[in-house]
Design a protein around this motif. Structure first.
Motif, short mmCIF file in Angstrom:
data_model
loop_
_atom_site.label_atom_id
_atom_site.label_comp_id
_atom_site.label_asym_id
_atom_site.label_seq_id
_atom_site.Cartn_x
_atom_site.Cartn_y
_atom_site.Cartn_z
N CYS A 93 35.01 36.46 44.30
CA CYS A 93 34.38 36.15 45.58
C CYS A 93 33.18 35.22 45.45
O CYS A 93 32.49 34.93 46.42
CB CYS A 93 33.96 37.43 46.29
SG CYS A 93 32.51 38.20 45.56
N CYS A 127 32.49 41.98 46.44
CA CYS A 127 33.89 42.29 46.79
C CYS A 127 34.36 43.60 46.18
O CYS A 127 35.54 43.93 46.27
CB CYS A 127 34.79 41.14 46.34
SG CYS A 127 34.81 40.91 44.56
N CYS A 136 30.88 35.91 40.29
CA CYS A 136 32.11 36.69 40.41
C CYS A 136 33.31 35.75 40.55
O CYS A 136 33.32 34.88 41.41
CB CYS A 136 32.04 37.62 41.63
SG CYS A 136 33.60 38.44 42.00
ZN LIG Z 1 33.06 39.59 43.88
#
Ligand SMILES: [Zn+2]
Length: 306
Positions: A51, A32, A48
């Motif tokens: 995302c 992302c 993450c």
């Molecule tokens: Zn991400």
């Protein structure tokens, strides 16, 4: 006077790096493009927070994610003898040395026993940074011994796959490991002990074609690339455009090639629940012993403890 020659030196770019952020403090998520603070990422098991992109983990980080606390490592010092004296762009021996320097491991897998939510389990975790996690004689032997150890102790096996496949530099000897490990897994099956394959990004080649797909449960991490030959090779061979998401976990589970796609943050709980369901005996976490064995530095054989 030189009309068309630059007599003055052009302005030199400054030698200093544009960014003054200390390296390794922040990472950019390839999913992302968010900038994530490294500590936040580590606290989130390298997933993450925005995302849910799964960053690659090292083999020892894998063990840390799965085991309750300490673990006992086996066959740490097994190392390849370079049986074919193989040289491609550079000698295989120097590739082994580079792998050793990059990872501190003697070959591309760590094998250890420990507890997963109180269940005594043998885990093998492949290390991608060691020649692409490739499977040579040493990886094959360590995983085979791990399975045999599990049969002896009557405990389940979990293999975390992360590999480019069989190791070219050991030729047919690498390919033989596919049969050797599969044979050991058949004996594990006969002993009625569970085996869970965890497929992470990437799981390809001879690893996919053997133990990665032989689990009682084959569980993948989201968006992991899982396949035999690479997509480019397939595209060139069949002269067709491959569908979107080809060879990714979500595509494979749709086609019935996997049992589960599980977020890394839930992986341990899912594995523990599955092992219990398959009859693995484990102490409840509360009654698990507090004294544990730490990983010995050089032991090839474990200090036999309980
Ligand atoms: Zn991400």
């Amino acid at each position: 006077m030189a009309w068309f020659k630059k007599t003055r030196k052009p302005i030199a770019p400054s030698a200093e790096k544009a960014s003054r952020v200390p390296e390794g403090l922040w990472v950019k998520c390839p999913g992302c493009s968010q900038i994530i603070y490294n500590k936040d990422l580590a606290a989130n098991l390298s997933v993450c927070p925005k995302c849910a992109h799964h960053f690659r983990l090292t083999a020892s980080e894998r063990l840390r994610v799965l085991f309750d606390d300490e673990w006992t490592e086996y066959d740490r010092d097994l190392t390849s003898t370079d049986p074919l004296r193989f040289t491609d762009l550079k000698p295989y021996k120097s590739r082994l040395k580079a792998g050793f320097e990059a990872t501190g491991l003697k070959d591309g897998v760590i094998v250890a026993s420990g507890q997963i939510d109180g269940i005594e389990t043998i885990v093998a975790a492949q290390e991608y940074a060691f020649i692409g996690g490739s499977m040579g004689v040493v990886v094959g032997e360590k995983i085979t011994r791990a399975i045999e150890r599990a049969i002896e102790r009557r405990c389940p096996v979990v293999i975390v796959c992360c590999s480019g496949g069989a190791r070219m530099m050991e030729g047919a000897l690498s390919l033989m490991q596919m049969a050797k490990i599969s044979g050991a897994l058949a004996r594990l099956d006969k002993a009625r002990l569970p085996y869970i394959a965890v497929l992470t990004d990437p799981t390809t080649g001879g690893v996919t074609a053997s133990f990665a797909m032989l689990g009682d449960l084959n569980i993948a991490e989201p968006k992991a690339q899982i396949g035999f030959a690479g997509p480019r090779v397939i595209e060139q061979t069949i002269r067709q455009k491959l569908p979107e998401g080809f060879q990714r976990s979500e595509f494979l589970i749709e086609k019935g090639m996997l049992d589960l796609v599980v977020d890394r943050r839930e992986m341990k709980a899912v594995i523990a629940r599955a092992l219990r369901f398959m009859g693995a005996k484990g102490m409840s976490p509360a009654s698990a012993p507090t004294t544990t064995v730490t990983a010995p530095e050089t032991a090839t054989e474990p200090a036999t403890q309980s």
